[in-house]
Structures are given as C-alpha cells and as structure tokens.
Design an enzyme around this catalytic site. Structure first.
Site, PDB file in Angstrom:
ATOM      1  N   PHE B 129       0.502  -1.000  -0.348  1.00  0.00           N
ATOM      2  CA  PHE B 129       0.137  -0.071  -0.088  1.00  0.00           C
ATOM      3  C   PHE B 129       0.811   0.758   0.008  1.00  0.00           C
ATOM      4  O   PHE B 129       1.565   1.439   0.458  1.00  0.00           O
ATOM      5  CB  PHE B 129      -0.545  -0.519   1.179  1.00  0.00           C
ATOM      6  CG  PHE B 129      -2.275   0.833   1.301  1.00  0.00           C
ATOM      7  CD1 PHE B 129      -2.913   1.206   0.153  1.00  0.00           C
ATOM      8  CD2 PHE B 129      -2.031   2.442   2.147  1.00  0.00           C
ATOM      9  CE1 PHE B 129      -3.565   2.539  -0.385  1.00  0.00           C
ATOM     10  CE2 PHE B 129      -3.096   3.201   1.657  1.00  0.00           C
ATOM     11  CZ  PHE B 129      -3.753   3.362   1.215  1.00  0.00           C
ATOM     12  N   ASP B 199       1.215  -4.941   8.776  1.00  0.00           N
ATOM     13  CA  ASP B 199       0.545  -3.953   8.526  1.00  0.00           C
ATOM     14  C   ASP B 199      -0.767  -5.240   8.133  1.00  0.00           C
ATOM     15  O   ASP B 199      -1.182  -5.852   7.052  1.00  0.00           O
ATOM     16  CB  ASP B 199       0.098  -3.119   7.004  1.00  0.00           C
ATOM     17  CG  ASP B 199      -0.751  -2.446   7.198  1.00  0.00           C
ATOM     18  OD1 ASP B 199      -1.245  -2.741   7.551  1.00  0.00           O
ATOM     19  OD2 ASP B 199      -0.380  -1.109   6.499  1.00  0.00           O
ATOM     20  N   TYR B 224     -11.019   1.056  10.202  1.00  0.00           N
ATOM     21  CA  TYR B 224     -13.027   1.239   9.653  1.00  0.00           C
ATOM     22  C   TYR B 224     -12.596   0.118   8.213  1.00  0.00           C
ATOM     23  O   TYR B 224     -13.376   0.484   7.591  1.00  0.00           O
ATOM     24  CB  TYR B 224     -12.286   2.623   8.859  1.00  0.00           C
ATOM     25  CG  TYR B 224     -11.403   2.934   8.784  1.00  0.00           C
ATOM     26  CD1 TYR B 224     -10.924   2.434   6.158  1.00  0.00           C
ATOM     27  CD2 TYR B 224      -9.989   3.719   8.941  1.00  0.00           C
ATOM     28  CE1 TYR B 224      -9.462   2.830   6.050  1.00  0.00           C
ATOM     29  CE2 TYR B 224      -9.278   3.812   8.199  1.00  0.00           C
ATOM     30  CZ  TYR B 224      -8.992   3.734   6.817  1.00  0.00           C
ATOM     31  OH  TYR B 224      -7.959   3.963   6.159  1.00  0.00           O
ATOM     32  N   LYS B 225     -12.409  -0.471   8.130  1.00  0.00           N
ATOM     33  CA  LYS B 225     -12.522  -2.212   6.445  1.00  0.00           C
ATOM     34  C   LYS B 225     -12.799  -2.890   7.936  1.00  0.00           C
ATOM     35  O   LYS B 225     -14.804  -2.688   8.114  1.00  0.00           O
ATOM     36  CB  LYS B 225     -11.283  -2.281   6.205  1.00  0.00           C
ATOM     37  CG  LYS B 225     -10.367  -0.983   5.561  1.00  0.00           C
ATOM     38  CD  LYS B 225      -8.953  -1.179   5.096  1.00  0.00           C
ATOM     39  CE  LYS B 225      -8.245  -0.337   5.069  1.00  0.00           C
ATOM     40  NZ  LYS B 225      -8.403   0.611   3.959  1.00  0.00           N
ATOM     41  N   ARG B 385     -12.610  -4.425  -8.069  1.00  0.00           N
ATOM     42  CA  ARG B 385     -12.056  -4.933  -6.634  1.00  0.00           C
ATOM     43  C   ARG B 385     -13.697  -4.899  -5.824  1.00  0.00           C
ATOM     44  O   ARG B 385     -14.150  -4.070  -5.718  1.00  0.00           O
ATOM     45  CB  ARG B 385     -11.331  -4.502  -6.222  1.00  0.00           C
ATOM     46  CG  ARG B 385     -10.721  -4.654  -4.438  1.00  0.00           C
ATOM     47  CD  ARG B 385      -9.822  -3.734  -4.158  1.00  0.00           C
ATOM     48  NE  ARG B 385     -10.517  -2.616  -3.210  1.00  0.00           N
ATOM     49  CZ  ARG B 385      -9.398  -1.634  -2.321  1.00  0.00           C
ATOM     50  NH1 ARG B 385      -8.578  -2.737  -1.712  1.00  0.00           N
ATOM     51  NH2 ARG B 385     -11.134  -0.825  -1.656  1.00  0.00           N
TER      52      ARG B 385
END
Lengths: 426, 426
Positions: B129, B199, B224-225, B385
């Site tokens: 990321f 991560d 928040y995912k 995605r």
C-alpha cells in the site's frame, strides 16, 4: 474601588451583546462550567449533525460519502474556518491528527529549514505544556539539536543567542494563563536569526491571534478546548506560505501526497499545507469539530474575536475582583493582572501555601462549579484553574462561582474533602 | 464441475451458522456492499452509543467523563478487543492515531532495535500500500537506511540478505487480495537476522492472524475496514512484548508518558505498548470503533475468526465460480485461487485488456452493487475489486452481484458509461 454586587453582574449580562451566543450550547442543568480551557461545551447543533454523519453519511452513503459527503475536503474546509480565528488566510490551515503530532511535523520542518544554518538549539520554557517539551526532546535528540529551557518569560530575549534555530512557545500558558506577546517574541526570534513556532492550544477561539501579521513561521493548536470540537477533537496546523511548500514533514502519509489517488509508490508532497496531512482522519470527530468551530464563528455577527476578547477580559476581571473582595487574603493571583499578558483563564494559589487547593476544587465540582486543579512542585504552588469562555458564560455565572467558593471556604467542606483525600492515600 | 444455481446459494444461506450476525448491521436498502475492505458497514448499535457519547458523556459529563466514562481507558480497552482478533494477548495492543502514523512509530522502533547491527536495508514490496512505502521512504532517508522493493512475493526470500534490518509487509495486498504466509516470512526474516513488521489493514477481522504464534515483531492495522469502526476510525498498534518496553518511538506525547498526570517536563515512556500512544485521541471516533469491534467479536459465539474465515472463503469461492461460469472469458482472476494465499476479497481484470473496468464498476454502483476500481499502470492491469465481509454478506448476495455483473456486460451499460467517461475527459 466600590464592591461588585450581584445586581452589577445582572446588569452586565443584560448589556452583554454576546449574551445570545450561549443559546448555541447544551449546558448541563446546575453546572457553572469553568473548564472550557480543557474541554469545550457541547454545541446544540452537534448531536443532529453527528447523527447525520453516522446514519446518512456512514450508514447510507458508505464508501460513496468520501465524495458525496465531502469527507475528503474536511481537513481543508475546517482549516479555512480555523484560519479566520487565528489571523491566517484560506488554504493555510488543515485540521488533522493531534496537537502533539502536529507539533512533531512543524518542528521537524522548522529544524529542516534551519539545518544549513548550523544553529543547533531550540529554546522553550520549562513551564511549557509537557507534551510540547516531550516532542521537542525527541526531535532534538534525533536531529542533533539541544533543547534549552528558560525558567521565566523575561529570560527569553537573552536566550535567543546566535546558536538558536527555533523559538518554540505556547502562546497562553496552560497552567498560569499568562500570555506571551507573539508579535514581539516572533520579531525577537527573527532578529536573532531564528524561527518562531507557536502552540495556540489555549489561544484559538479564546484570544485574538494574528499569525500572518506577527510574521510567525509555524503554528499548531487544539480543537477541543475553546473551539468546542468535542473530546479529543482533531487539532490544526498552520505554516507560513514561505515555508508551507518548502519543507517536508516525515509523517508522509497518503493524504499529504500531491496526487493521493494515483497510488504511486513514490511520495511526492502536496503543494502547501496539505502536505501536513498524513493518514485517514476520524470523520465523526471532524464532524463534531466543525460544529464547535461554527459556534465561535457565530460571534462574527457581534464583533468576532475582538468582541469575545473584550468580554473574556471583563469576565476574568470580574472573577479576580470578586475573589479579592469576598475571599480577601485567602488566595494569591497566579495569572497576570495586565490584560496584555492574560489569556482567558484565572489561576489562583492558596495564600498560606497550605495544601487545600485540590480539596477546594473537588468541593466546588461537587457543587457543580467545574474548574480544575493542577499540582505544583518545588518551584510552583498547587493551583486552582478556572477557564472563562465568553461564548457561554455570563457575569452572574461568575458571581455564583465565587459565591460557591466563599461557601466552600466558610463551610469547611474543603477541609472535610482534604481529610478524606489524605485518609484515602494513607 | 456442476454449475452453481440461485437455489444452491439459498441453501448455503439457510445452512450458514453465521447468518444471524447480519442483524447487527444497518445495511442500506437495495445495496449489495462489496466494499467492506474499504469502509465497513454501520453497526446497528453505533448510532445510540455514539449519541450517548455525544449527549451524555460530552454534553452532561464534560471534563468529568475522562474518568467517569472511561475515556482514558479507551485505547487499551479497545486494544484488548483487537488483540483477540489478531493472536495477541491483553495489554499488547492500543487503538490510536492512523495506520500511517502507527507504522511510523513501529518502523522507527524496529530501526532503533537494529541500529547496533549495522544492517541498513528495509525490504518491502513495490505493490505494498503506497502510504506504507511513503512512511518507509521518509524514515529510511532520515535514519540512513535504504528501502529495497521487490516486484513479486517469490523474490522476498532472496531479498533477505545480511544487510537487511527489517522486512516490512502488508499481510493481505490491498489491490490483489493476495495473502502472505506470515509464519513462514517472519521465520525467514528472523533466520536472516531481520525483524518482521506487519500491516494488518486488510487482515484484522477478515482472516485469522496469529501474531504471537508467528513470533512477529511489530504490527499495525486499520479500524475502518473489516473492523467496521466507521470512517477514518483510529488504527491499532502491537509490539511483541520483547520489544514493547525496549524502544521508544519519537511521537512522544503526553498519553504515552509513564505518569501522564504528573506533568513533568521530562518524557519517561510508559511501560509496554502504552508508549505508542501520543496525543489526545478522538473519543467519538473511538466510541464508534468499539461498536465495530463488538460486531466482529460477536462471531465468537459461532466459532470466531475461524468460522468467519470458512465463510469468507466459501463466499469468495462462490463469487469466483459464478463469474467464471456466467461471464466466461470476460475476466482474468487477479486474486490467488489457493485458499492459503487469498484474503477476503476478489479482484478481476478484463481478459481482453480493454479499458472498461472503471465503467463496469460505475455501472454496478449505479445498480447498488458497490465494489471499487483500482487503476493499473504499465505493470498492472486496471482492476475491479470486490470485498466480502462474512459478517453481513450471504450467498444470495453473491449470486445477485454476479447477476448484476452479467446484466451490465450484456446490456451494454458499461459501454455507455465508458463513453460518457471518455467524453467528459476529452
């Protein structure tokens, strides 16, 4: 000087052009809140706006709200509102992260700006808010700088020697309420070849601040005190335009990238202050912060920060006068009496240097008069700290607070509280 | 292989032991939400709990709520809940700040731990990321390290040379959904004399993680995912107990102090992971995060993360099977087919390498099937995605999503959307 009476306070409230601003807040019944310098009061608009952010933006909009609800714009949009309160221009401020983290960013940038000068000293005050000193200690150690702390404000000019890279100060002292002359000290720093970094935690929304007019270099500040942004509200960061696009800060996250949605593997900082953004921000807390900012900006219709300052000084003057009139000899005034050196709070210590300050604050809190206690040490006495937010406090509140203080002192409540405290720790 | 039918999907939902967990969420009418890997769905409990934090804790409790409402304990209390989802022990995790900032802290600590070794290389993937790479670039530059990026996971073992100090990886790739073998790569890093920093942004709440069992060194992740903590929810940070009390991170704010209320001018880090706290945290956003964490922990009654993983794989298997069955030849599967290498999302690219992926995603969103688009570059194709959160998705949702995809492809909607897109940019 004639004594101030309850009727005088009523008359001052009746004449107060800002009185209606209090209607913006949900003040709890029976509370006189003198701790807005620690956590501001809930704005009336906040519950509905936060609920809408929760159910409509998060619940219904889901990921689409990043665009449709303007989440991406929040740090800048709120930053523009803060800018109006601190003498900055639109586009110069972003709301993000915490005060401590923002100080790390700007102090890092300031040290970078001074790297080539060979100067290796940061000057601050021993009485600065501790977290500011902690961040400075960390950065100085990492970057090969020395943190030089002075014990009193009047030692600052002499401390600005040819080795000094940065003068880092909190504008209004969290403990004493003493306010620095930002224009004069920034000029002194510049004259000495140093940069000036200001922490506005106890200034923004409380006293007029003119960052650009003072030619300051960097500033950071807090969202949850006089800006009424809610518990732990995101903080803000400002960099003078001569620096904003010049220096990188090391917390180089995606939101500070020049093209955050290109997802390129190489960091390229955004132009301007947007490079002081890092990771994804807490949207619900930013939503609350905007409600708080709006309560301060509502004063624009009545004269803005200048009018708030006039009332703030009148409130703290009244509090000082009433304490001296009605509790004569019991307290020493810690906060400067001179208006130019006073923030929006009043701190008292016990004149007899006894240890009752904590107990008095507790007894007041039990009566609904919420101030706070700050422990002293070998150099500083214990203090009772009272913040005065002109947006939601009036002169009768001041009268009633002092009336409670008188009753606490006379009724011996604080001695009982002090006895209980000592019993519980022994 | 026989084809999968809608009735098969209904039967799978009827047998799903986790089906009732969906009742914990407020899913918008008419939406099939395949973007929980970007922002999780609103928990039903959240509006009332956030409202209580706003009106009761902030509004009525004001400053008193730091103690009475447990605000001070939130980072640790929520951290203990996260710990249960990532194979860590109570007291080893705190919830705070953003993923990017937490990566800065732990990577700084990891580099400090390796300072004396003389090793000066950090290894990661070019496809990591971007914000992780940005933070690593910044720290490597400051600390005199080099960031070495590999192009494919199978190059990692060979990249772990004697110069390598830290292997820094995202467990599940944000773009492809490919999952690393954390145990094997951590062991490879250790065998090579390096530390492993993970991560968990796309792992926590999505796949079983066993940090202590894998003997990992540091980890951070996102709230928040898959943890459903709300937009921009605070992130989390974990340090193995052998490191947690050994190394300081440079964001040394008051909340990470050993005695934060002594207000001493010298920083003294808290023992353990609490030293990874810095400034004051956004309480309203932490409150929302706790609601999200509770939705994942509710799966404990039905087998916990193992059961969620079983269902997640069944959902992604079904999606892959239905796409291959009903859109034969149109897409290339980007996500690994092997279960051990797959996270909780499925990524597709267009088999003919045409440029319609963006338009297809937009057409699906217009129909309420929310996934997302990630642009490609010279090395990587554009992708569609789709994230699958087993807490609130069922097999009929998968069927319906593919049905919409078929209709979009057959009806030419995506070509019209693509035409509009091209017209609007030319």
């Amino acid at each position: 000087m004639t004594s101030m009476t309850l009727d005088d306070c009523r008359a001052l409230d009746a004449q107060d052009p800002l009185h209606s601003l209090r209607e913006q807040f949900l003040l709890p019944e029976g509370v006189i809140y003198l701790d807005g310098n620690s956590l501001g009061v809930l704005p009336k608009a906040a519950p509905a706006r936060i609920a809408a952010a929760v159910t409509k933006q998060w619940g219904d909009g889901l990921i689409r709200s990043w665009n449709s609800a303007g989440w991406f714009d929040l740090p800048q949009r709120l930053g523009d509102k803060v800018a109006r309160l601190i003498g900055a221009a639109p586009g110069e401020v972003v709301c993000t992260d915490s005060t401590s983290i923002n100080l790390y960013k700007v102090l890092f940038a300031a040290l970078s700006a001074m790297q080539a000068s060979g100067r290796r000293v940061v000057v601050s005050e021993r009485s600065n808010f501790p977290t500011d000193l902690y961040i400075a200690q960390s950065l100085c150690r990492e970057r090969g700088f020395t943190l030089r702390l002075v014990d009193a404000p009047d030692e600052l000019p002499a401390a600005l020697t040819a080795e000094v890279a940065v003068l880092m100060l909190t504008h209004v002292n969290y403990r004493t309420g003493a306010m620095h002359d930002m224009a004069a000290l920034t000029k002194a720093a510049h004259d000495a070849g140093a940069l000036a970094v200001w922490d506005l935690a106890h200034s923004a929304g409380a006293v007029p601040v003119a960052l650009n007019a003072c030619d300051a270099d960097f500033a950071i500040g807090c969202g949850y005190k006089y800006l009424n942004g809610g518990p732990g509200a995101p903080a803000f960061v400002w960099a003078h335009t001569r620096h904003a696009g010049q220096f990188e800060q090391p917390l180089s996250g995606w939101w500070g990238h020049a093209a955050p949605f290109e997802f390129t593997p190489e960091y390229r900082p955004a132009p301007g202050v947007a490079r002081y953004l890092c990771g994804t921000q807490p949207i619900l807390s930013l939503t609350a912060l905007e409600c708080g900012l709006d309560t301060v900006l509502a004063a624009d219709a009545f004269g803005g920060m200048a009018a708030l300052r006039t009332k703030s000084l009148a409130l703290t003057d009244a509090f000082i006068a009433l304490v001296e009139q009605r509790c004569a000899g019991r307290f020493t005034l810690v906060t400067p009496r001179a208006h130019a050196q006073r923030g929006s709070q009043v701190c008292l210590s016990l004149a007899d240097k006894s240890s009752g300050a904590y107990a008095i604050v507790q007894a007041l809190i039990a009566r609904g008069v919420i101030g706070d206690f700050r422990a002293g040490d070998a150099q500083m006495p214990d203090i009772l700290r009272f913040g005065f937010t002109p947006l939601y406090l009036g002169f009768v509140d001041v009268w009633n607070a002092v009336e409670h203080l008188v009753q606490v002192l006379e009724g011996g409540e604080w001695q009982r509280a002090e006895f209980n405290r000592r019993s519980s720790v022994t």
